[in-house]
Design a protein around this motif. Structure first.
Motif, mmCIF file in Angstrom:
data_model
loop_
_atom_site.group_PDB
_atom_site.id
_atom_site.type_symbol
_atom_site.label_atom_id
_atom_site.label_comp_id
_atom_site.label_asym_id
_atom_site.label_seq_id
_atom_site.Cartn_x
_atom_site.Cartn_y
_atom_site.Cartn_z
ATOM 1 N N ASP A 44 0.795 -1.364 0.298
ATOM 2 C CA ASP A 44 0.141 0.006 0.118
ATOM 3 C C ASP A 44 0.832 1.384 -0.362
ATOM 4 N N LEU A 45 0.817 1.938 -1.209
ATOM 5 C CA LEU A 45 2.118 2.890 -1.572
ATOM 6 C C LEU A 45 1.093 4.320 -0.915
ATOM 7 N N GLY A 46 2.188 4.716 0.106
ATOM 8 C CA GLY A 46 1.129 5.844 0.337
ATOM 9 C C GLY A 46 0.049 5.508 1.932
ATOM 10 N N CYS A 47 -0.018 4.594 2.957
ATOM 11 C CA CYS A 47 -0.901 4.010 3.656
ATOM 12 C C CYS A 47 -1.280 4.783 4.972
ATOM 13 N N GLY A 48 -0.684 6.090 4.594
ATOM 14 C CA GLY A 48 -1.183 6.514 6.178
ATOM 15 C C GLY A 48 -1.202 6.349 7.233
ATOM 16 N N GLU A 49 -2.249 6.223 8.080
ATOM 17 C CA GLU A 49 -2.394 5.616 9.632
ATOM 18 C C GLU A 49 -2.840 4.012 9.085
ATOM 19 N N GLY A 50 -3.163 4.003 8.008
ATOM 20 C CA GLY A 50 -3.296 2.242 7.830
ATOM 21 C C GLY A 50 -4.559 1.004 7.922
ATOM 22 N N LEU A 94 7.865 7.685 -2.072
ATOM 23 C CA LEU A 94 7.771 7.676 -3.547
ATOM 24 C C LEU A 94 8.377 8.257 -4.336
ATOM 25 N N VAL A 95 8.823 9.198 -3.909
ATOM 26 C CA VAL A 95 9.162 10.022 -6.240
ATOM 27 C C VAL A 95 10.511 8.980 -5.750
ATOM 28 N N SER A 96 11.346 8.582 -5.102
ATOM 29 C CA SER A 96 12.357 8.469 -5.498
ATOM 30 C C SER A 96 12.492 6.852 -4.953
ATOM 31 N N LEU A 97 11.668 6.018 -3.688
ATOM 32 C CA LEU A 97 11.209 4.652 -3.738
ATOM 33 C C LEU A 97 11.377 3.858 -5.362
ATOM 34 N N ARG A 98 11.980 2.719 -5.975
ATOM 35 C CA ARG A 98 11.796 1.695 -6.556
ATOM 36 C C ARG A 98 11.493 0.407 -5.921
ATOM 37 N N LEU A 99 10.656 -0.227 -6.399
ATOM 38 C CA LEU A 99 9.893 -1.420 -6.177
ATOM 39 C C LEU A 99 11.219 -2.196 -6.308
ATOM 40 N N GLY A 100 11.591 -2.940 -5.063
ATOM 41 C CA GLY A 100 12.194 -3.953 -5.674
ATOM 42 C C GLY A 100 12.730 -5.603 -5.136
ATOM 43 N N GLU A 101 10.999 -6.029 -4.527
ATOM 44 C CA GLU A 101 10.680 -7.138 -4.714
ATOM 45 C C GLU A 101 9.521 -7.372 -4.860
ATOM 46 N N GLU A 102 8.151 -8.683 -5.727
ATOM 47 C CA GLU A 102 7.719 -9.040 -6.235
ATOM 48 C C GLU A 102 6.088 -8.198 -5.449
ATOM 49 N N PHE A 124 5.859 3.506 -12.940
ATOM 50 C CA PHE A 124 4.962 3.281 -12.990
ATOM 51 C C PHE A 124 5.236 1.233 -13.534
ATOM 52 N N SER A 125 6.074 1.933 -14.606
ATOM 53 C CA SER A 125 6.994 1.260 -15.042
ATOM 54 C C SER A 125 7.831 -0.309 -13.994
#
Ligand SMILES: C[S@@+](CC[C@H](N)C(=O)[O-])C[C@H]1O[C@@H](n2cnc3c(N)ncnc32)[C@H](O)[C@@H]1O
Length: 204
Positions: A44-50, A94-102, A124-125
């Motif tokens: 959950d990207l930008g999950c806030g308080e959950g 999130l601006v600099s984060l890139r996912l590294g796991e599936e 998005f890619s």
């Protein structure tokens, strides 16, 4: 235009966004049967308080919440603990984060407007690349409409999408659902409207 201070909002007692999960979260969960959900991974990207990452975890997902606000994540962790539910949290931009796991599901509600236009193609890619075959990306984003005023609490770090823009990043996936809605909102105490695109796409 100021920048909305989420750390400050999340430092106040109670839950700023309440306890009810977003409709997009419930809809995404309903796309897999309970058996199919077991052990699946969601971020959950930008999950806030959950409120959404916790709902995913309740429904059997291995759930990871990412947010820039340490205060929000702390509240999410405390809430999960209260319910005896396991979630993982990561503080990141999130601006600099890139996912590294599936993941099986990459999900975000109310947050992807913090991505400036020039990083979106790469971001998005990356989300697509780290979604498992058959997995889902489910997002909502605010879109610009010339007949709607910019919301009063819009920050300089927020960037509208163009109507339908999300679809352009997902042209090669199955579009399970796409909708544009105009919503009434009272955030900041001033009644106003938002235009929002909602998309759920599946990696085929
Ligand atoms: C409108 S709130 C939505 C929170 C949550 N998704 C919900 O619906 O309850 C937007 C969230 O995005 C987070 N955020 C803002 N900019 C961010 C960034 N650059 N990177 C990561 N999270 C960010 C804020 O801290 C906030 O929790």
């Amino acid at each position: 235009m100021p920048v909305f201070n989420y750390d400050e909002a999340y430092s106040k007692p109670g839950l700023y966004w309440g306890r009810e999960p977003n409709p997009l979260c419930l809809e995404t969960i309903a796309l897999y049967s309970a058996v199919d959900r077991e052990g699946k991974r969601v971020v959950d990207l930008g999950c806030g308080e959950g409120r959404d990452v916790i709902q995913f975890a309740r429904e059997g997902y291995e759930a990871v919440g990412i947010d820039i606000s340490a205060r929000g994540l702390k509240k999410a962790e405390a809430w999960a603990k209260e319910e005896n539910i396991v979630i993982s949290t990561i503080q990141s931009d999130l601006v600099s984060l890139r996912l590294g796991e599936e993941f099986d599901v990459v999900y975000s509600s109310g947050t992807l407007t913090y991505l400036p236009q020039d990083v979106r193609r790469a971001v998005f890619s990356n989300y697509k690349r780290f979604t498992r075959q058959g997995g889902l990306n489910a997002f909502n984003v605010f879109v610009e409409k010339p007949f709607l005023e910019t919301p009063p609490d819009w920050g300089i770090d927020e960037h509208f999408y163009i109507s339908g823009e999300l679809l352009t990043y997902y042209w090669d996936w199955e579009i399970v659902r796409f909708e544009e809605r105009i919503l009434d909102c009272n955030s900041g105490g001033v009644p106003h409207k938002h235009a929002m695109d909602v998309m759920i796409a599946r990696r085929v």
